[in-house]
Write an enzyme that holds these catalytic residues in place. Structure first.
Site, short mmCIF file in Angstrom:
data_model
loop_
_atom_site.label_atom_id
_atom_site.label_comp_id
_atom_site.label_asym_id
_atom_site.label_seq_id
_atom_site.Cartn_x
_atom_site.Cartn_y
_atom_site.Cartn_z
N ARG A 1 2.12 2.15 16.36
CA ARG A 1 2.49 2.65 17.68
C ARG A 1 1.22 2.84 18.49
O ARG A 1 0.45 3.77 18.26
CB ARG A 1 3.23 3.99 17.56
CG ARG A 1 4.48 3.92 16.71
CD ARG A 1 5.23 5.24 16.76
NE ARG A 1 4.39 6.34 16.31
CZ ARG A 1 4.25 6.70 15.04
NH1 ARG A 1 4.85 6.02 14.09
NH2 ARG A 1 3.48 7.71 14.70
N ARG B 1 0.82 -1.19 0.00
CA ARG B 1 0.00 0.00 0.00
C ARG B 1 0.87 1.26 0.00
O ARG B 1 1.97 1.27 0.53
CB ARG B 1 -0.90 -0.04 1.23
CG ARG B 1 -2.06 0.94 1.22
CD ARG B 1 -3.11 0.50 2.23
NE ARG B 1 -4.14 1.52 2.42
CZ ARG B 1 -4.25 2.27 3.51
NH1 ARG B 1 -3.40 2.11 4.50
NH2 ARG B 1 -5.22 3.16 3.61
N LYS C 1 2.61 -8.26 11.61
CA LYS C 1 2.03 -8.36 10.27
C LYS C 1 2.30 -9.72 9.64
O LYS C 1 3.44 -10.16 9.54
CB LYS C 1 2.58 -7.25 9.37
CG LYS C 1 1.89 -7.17 8.01
CD LYS C 1 2.25 -5.87 7.31
CE LYS C 1 1.57 -5.74 5.97
NZ LYS C 1 1.77 -4.42 5.35
#
Length: 322
Positions: free
Chosen positions: A317, A117, A182
Site C-alpha cells: 500500500r 516468507r 509480484k
C-alpha cells in the site's frame, strides 16, 4: 512419485497438444476410461486447466512445456534433481542438507506445501511456473548470510536482462516485481550452529504462465509471459540459466560479500525515490525509499532524516501521494 505416475503420463500426453480421448489414454496407460476421468480431476486439483469436448476427448486450455530431467542433468549431472510433485523444494533440501553437495538443486512442477516468507503459503499450480531451490554450504557461518537474498535477487534480474527480459525490478528484501506486481519471491532458509558452517537453502518461485483464475493469491501478480518481447518461454533453458546464475552469485558472495551490490540493487529497486510504508510489527514507518546500504538495510527518508532498517516489510500500500 509412483502414486502420481499415471497423472504425469496423462500430462505428458496432453502437453503434446490436441485432443486425447479417454479411451486412447486408457489404452496407452492400461487403465479404464473411468480411471482416466478420476485422474483428470486430480490433475485439475493441481491447478491445471483441462477441458473435455464430447466426441473429441481432453485438451489443455493452454500449452504446457514440462521440465526435462535429462536436459537438466546433461548440464549439471546429478547435482540437479527433478521431482514433479513435492511438498516443498526448500524443505526437501533442508531435510537432506547433511548429505548434499554445495550447489545441489531441486526443481518441481507442483508444490503441495510451497511456502514463502514468514510462513505464508506459496501457491504452486502444476507446470505454470518455476519452483527451484539450491543448497549452499556457507563456510563463513550464518552471520555471513546477511543480505544474501538481496544478492540473489540482483543476480536473477540481471540474468533475465541477459535473456532480453526487460523491466523486472526488485522489492526489498526478497521479491521480483513487474509493473508493480509480484513476479517472483526468494526464500532463504538456513540451519547450523554458531561458529560452524551454515547450511543454506535458497528457494525461488517465479510466475511464468500463471493461470488467470488461480485462487489463493491476495496481492497483484504478474507472469514472465507479461514481460515485453518474451516470445515463447523455454522453461528448461530458463532453469539452466538461473541455476548457473545462482551458482555464480553465491560464489561471488562468498568471496566479496555485498561489495559492489548496492549500486546494482539501487538501479533495479522498484520503490526507489517513491513514498512507501515499512511495517515492523505494530509499527508503520512512512518515508521515501532511498535504496539500500552496504549492510543490506533499506533506507527511508523520514522527518528524522535518512534512516536504515534491517527488519520489517515494505507494504504494497503506497502512500497517498504516490
Amino acid at each position: 512419485m509412483k502414486e502420481h505416475s499415471i497423472k504425469l503420463a496423462i500430462l505428458r500426453a496432453l502437453a503434446q497438444g490436441g485432443f486425447h480421448s479417454g479411451e486412447e489414454l486408457g489404452t496407452m496407460l492400461g487403465v479404464s476410461r473411468a480411471a482416466i476421468s478420476k485422474h483428470i480431476k486430480g490433475i485439475q486439483a493441481w491447478g491445471v486447466d483441462v477441458y473435455r469436448v464430447q466426441g473429441k476427448g481432453y485438451q489443455l486450455a493452454e500449452p504446457m512445456q514440462l521440465l526435462d530431467e535429462q536436459t537438466l542433468q546433461a548440464q549439471f549431472g546429478d547435482l540437479v534433481e527433478l521431482i514433479p510433485v513435492i511438498d516443498s523444494t526448500n524443505q526437501y533440501l533442508l531435510d537432506r542438507a547433511d548429505s548434499l553437495q554445495s550447489g545441489a538443486v531441486c526443481l518441481a512442477e507442483y508444490q503441495a506445501k510451497g511456502r514463502g516468507r514468514r510462513g505464508r503459503e506459496w501457491v504452486s499450480p502444476f507446470g505454470a511456473n518455476l519452483y527451484m531451490s539450491m543448497y549452499w554450504r556457507l563456510d563463513a557461518g550464518m552471520a555471513a548470510a546477511m543480505g544474501l537474498s538481496l544478492v540473489v535477487g540482483v543476480a536473477i534480474v540481471e540474468a533475465l536482462e541477459e535473456l532480453g527480459l526487460e523491466g523486472v525490478k526488485l522489492k526489498w528484501p526478497n521479491d521480483l516485481y513487474y509493473q508493480d506486481k509480484k513476479l517472483a519471491g526468494i526464500l532463504v532458509e538456513m540451519s547450523g550452529q554458531a561458529g560452524a558452517a551454515a547450511n543454506l537453502v535458497i528457494g525461488m518461485g517465479m510466475n511464468l504462465t500463471m493461470p488467470e483464475k488461480t485462487e489463493g493469491i491476495t496481492q497483484p501478480w504478474a507472469s514472465l509471459k507479461d514481460v515485453a518481447n518474451t516470445g515463447t518461454l523455454d522453461r528448461n533453458e530458463l532453469a539452466i540459466t538461473l541455476i548457473n546464475t545462482l551458482h555464480q552469485a553465491l560464489t561471488d558472495y562468498e568471496l566479496k560479500g555485498m561489495q559492489g551490490f548496492v549500486t546494482r540493487w539501487n538501479r533495479l529497486d522498484n520503490f526507489l525515490d517513491r513514498p512507501i510504508k515499512l511495517i515492523m510489527g505494530p509499527r508503520e514507518i512512512t518515508g521515501i525509499c532511498r535504496g539500500i546500504n552496504e549492510q543490506g538495510a533499506v533506507l527511508l527518508e523520514t522527518d528524522n532524516g535518512v534512516e536504515s532498517f534491517i527488519g520489517g516489510e515494505i507494504s504494497l500500500r503506497l502512500s497517498k501521494c504516490e
